[in-house]
Design an enzyme around this catalytic site. Structure first.
Site, PDB file in Angstrom:
ATOM      1  N   HIS A 206       0.920  -1.244   0.049  1.00 53.37           N
ATOM      2  CA  HIS A 206       0.060  -0.006  -0.157  1.00 53.37           C
ATOM      3  C   HIS A 206       0.751   1.444  -0.050  1.00 53.37           C
ATOM      4  CE1 HIS A 206       1.036  -0.174   4.330  1.00 53.37           C
ATOM      5  NE2 HIS A 206       0.855   1.183   4.231  1.00 53.37           N
TER       6      HIS A 206
HETATM    7  C1  UD1 Z   1      -2.380   5.383   5.765  1.00 50.95           C
HETATM    8  C2  UD1 Z   1      -1.051   5.830   6.434  1.00 50.95           C
HETATM    9  C3  UD1 Z   1       0.141   4.777   6.436  1.00 50.95           C
HETATM   10  C4  UD1 Z   1      -0.603   3.309   6.908  1.00 50.95           C
HETATM   11  C5  UD1 Z   1      -1.790   3.104   6.169  1.00 50.95           C
HETATM   12  C6  UD1 Z   1      -2.354   1.701   6.644  1.00 50.95           C
HETATM   13  C7  UD1 Z   1      -0.572   8.101   6.388  1.00 50.95           C
HETATM   14  C8  UD1 Z   1      -0.089   9.681   5.678  1.00 50.95           C
HETATM   15  N1  UD1 Z   1      -0.670   6.960   5.789  1.00 50.95           N
HETATM   16  O1  UD1 Z   1      -2.112   5.134   4.201  1.00 50.95           O
HETATM   17  O2  UD1 Z   1       1.163   5.238   7.246  1.00 50.95           O
HETATM   18  O3  UD1 Z   1       0.788   2.572   6.873  1.00 50.95           O
HETATM   19  O4  UD1 Z   1      -2.779   4.071   6.277  1.00 50.95           O
HETATM   20  O5  UD1 Z   1      -3.220   1.454   5.744  1.00 50.95           O
HETATM   21  O6  UD1 Z   1      -1.486   8.465   7.577  1.00 50.95           O
HETATM   22  N2  UD1 Z   1      -9.640   4.619   1.235  1.00 50.95           N
HETATM   23  C9  UD1 Z   1     -10.471   3.779   1.429  1.00 50.95           C
HETATM   24  N3  UD1 Z   1     -11.032   3.328   2.629  1.00 50.95           N
HETATM   25  C10 UD1 Z   1     -10.616   3.712   3.771  1.00 50.95           C
HETATM   26  C11 UD1 Z   1      -9.559   4.456   3.963  1.00 50.95           C
HETATM   27  C12 UD1 Z   1      -8.785   4.719   2.747  1.00 50.95           C
HETATM   28  O7  UD1 Z   1     -11.170   3.754   0.259  1.00 50.95           O
HETATM   29  O8  UD1 Z   1     -11.327   3.126   4.879  1.00 50.95           O
HETATM   30  C13 UD1 Z   1      -8.753   4.971   0.041  1.00 50.95           C
HETATM   31  C14 UD1 Z   1      -8.878   6.379  -0.362  1.00 50.95           C
HETATM   32  O9  UD1 Z   1      -9.276   6.542  -1.631  1.00 50.95           O
HETATM   33  C15 UD1 Z   1      -7.758   7.140   0.130  1.00 50.95           C
HETATM   34  C16 UD1 Z   1      -6.770   6.251   0.126  1.00 50.95           C
HETATM   35  O10 UD1 Z   1      -7.337   4.781   0.326  1.00 50.95           O
HETATM   36  O11 UD1 Z   1      -7.452   8.231  -0.653  1.00 50.95           O
HETATM   37  C17 UD1 Z   1      -5.486   6.372   0.812  1.00 50.95           C
HETATM   38  O12 UD1 Z   1      -6.025   6.430   2.330  1.00 50.95           O
HETATM   39  P1  UD1 Z   1      -5.032   7.237   3.437  1.00 50.95           P
HETATM   40  O13 UD1 Z   1      -5.672   7.151   4.770  1.00 50.95           O
HETATM   41  O14 UD1 Z   1      -4.747   8.654   2.751  1.00 50.95           O
HETATM   42  O15 UD1 Z   1      -3.790   6.525   3.187  1.00 50.95           O
HETATM   43  P2  UD1 Z   1      -3.130   5.037   3.257  1.00 50.95           P
HETATM   44  O16 UD1 Z   1      -2.493   4.695   1.923  1.00 50.95           O
HETATM   45  O17 UD1 Z   1      -4.198   4.261   3.707  1.00 50.95           O
END
Ligand code: UD1
Length: 367
Positions: A206
């Site tokens: 991820h």
């Molecule tokens: C975040 C953390 C990362 C951690 C990871 C674990 C930061 C900077 N990054 O990254 O350190 O290792 O979580 O999973 O805080 N999305 C969904 N559903 C959700 C959450 C996210 O669909 O419940 C999608 C969204 O499109 C979003 C993307 O995933 O834009 C990324 O989510 P985000 O929380 O920004 O970062 P992670 O890659 O999950």
């Protein structure tokens, strides 16, 4: 009575926060409750973990959701500030290195509310990682820095943190693992996926550096595809990666590829623990999984150039392989095709199931 808020937001926070919550709850003088930022909001990324870890529903849900780094961090700060005004906590506990961690610490510190950081001092020395920025800044403004290993203590001292703020307590993520391991092993996930113990691999990806650029991801998927000719691979897909996999979905229609790799939704805590415990290899870019495989004694290849958890290499089962497909295939083949060593590495100090207890003891004495 002292009021303590534990702020969580993203998947890797929940299993690190649970042991701290459970121990603080035992202290009558403390009123401890959970606030959830909503950084992760899908059921599979959040609610399932509260169920598996037997955590109560958060008292307050901020509903922040996704966004750019600035948007997400700012939204958590704006919403969490309202909570701090209303609840007037005596301590805010933040966990790990996600955007919610920094946002919570910054909000509390500016209101002169003491901050405790669980998992302080880890450093990858790579400032292109958003988590490294979150770690560095959170540690600078925290009052209690709870570390998982001695190299974290050294990092903090080098950055000028006062020694009396640093507490080497061990790893709360491992507290959760040890507590739930036996129950997790009873889950029939292998049967459901048609796998045999010790004869499959697990992949998780991820990190933006691995999944946001389609060409990089394509090469990694090609490497995993090669490895899947040796053992079947289970690949629970993170939402960030899922979005991108659509762009290379044609691969899924190649029969050989489809046979070897099983893509699943993100798994719950217990299901994933069960899956990991029976694997012959784990390939990941996660931070926490490097630690969990070290304790489970499962060989782990980390698809990154660096790690903020070097102890998993020196005292564990972890090896850094970056994202070069040739290296990934070579190292995975070595693990899968060459006879296994029988000796188990020595567990890192204080990764023993009592880190949450140590944190509670320190807070009971000092708050
Ligand atoms: C975040 C953390 C990362 C951690 C990871 C674990 C930061 C900077 N990054 O990254 O350190 O290792 O979580 O999973 O805080 N999305 C969904 N559903 C959700 C959450 C996210 O669909 O419940 C999608 C969204 O499109 C979003 C993307 O995933 O834009 C990324 O989510 P985000 O929380 O920004 O970062 P992670 O890659 O999950």
């Amino acid at each position: 009575m002292k009021k303590i808020v534990i702020l969580v937001g993203a998947r890797p926070n929940f299993m690190k926060a649970a042991p701290v919550y459970n121990e603080l709850k035992k202290i009558k003088r403390f009123k401890t409750f959970i606030v959830h930022s909503g950084q992760h909001y899908d059921k599979a990324m959040s609610k399932v973990f509260f169920r598996d870890l037997a955590l109560p529903k958060p008292k307050i849900y901020l509903g922040v959701g996704s966004g750019t780094h600035a948007e997400q961090t700012a939204k958590v700060m704006m919403e969490f500030e309202k909570v701090c005004f209303k609840e007037k906590p005596d301590l805010v506990i933040v966990v790990g290195d996600v955007n919610t961690t920094l946002a919570g610490a910054l909000t509390a510190a500016k209101l002169c509310i003491p901050v405790a950081h669980v998992e302080a001092g880890l450093r990858s020395f790579d400032r292109t990682m958003p988590e490294e920025i979150n770690r560095l800044l959170t540690d600078q403004i925290s009052d209690f820095l709870f570390t998982t290993c001695e190299d974290a203590n050294r990092n903090l001292l080098r950055e000028g943190i006062a020694p009396e703020k640093i507490f080497f307590v061990g790893n709360t993520m491992i507290d959760s693992l040890l507590k739930h391991c036996t129950v997790a092993k009873k889950i029939k996930i292998l049967e459901m996926l048609g796998l045999d113990v010790g004869r499959y691999g697990v992949v998780t990806l991820h990190r933006p550096s691995n999944v946001d650029d389609i060409n990089v991801l394509q090469k990694i998927i090609d490497a995993i595809s090669e490895i899947s000719k040796i053992v079947p691979i289970v690949f629970p897909v993170h939402p960030r990666t899922d979005r991108q996999l659509d762009n290379i979905h044609f691969l899924l229609y190649e029969p050989e590829f489809k046979k070897g790799i099983k893509f699943t939704e993100p798994l719950g805590y217990l299901e994933f623990l069960s899956l990991m415990s029976g694997a012959s290899i784990v390939l990941t870019d996660s931070g926490g999984i490097q630690e969990e495989t070290t304790i489970l004694g499962i060989p782990c290849l980390t698809l990154r150039e660096n790690t903020e958890r070097p102890i998993t290499i020196t005292q564990g089962t972890n090896k850094l392989v970056g994202n070069d497909p040739k290296k990934i295939i070579k190292e995975a083949s070595k693990i899968l095709l060459e006879p296994k060593k029988t000796e188990r590495p020595k567990k890192p100090k204080y990764w023993d199931g009592f880190a949450g207890k140590r944190i509670a003891k320190i807070l009971r004495e000092r708050l």
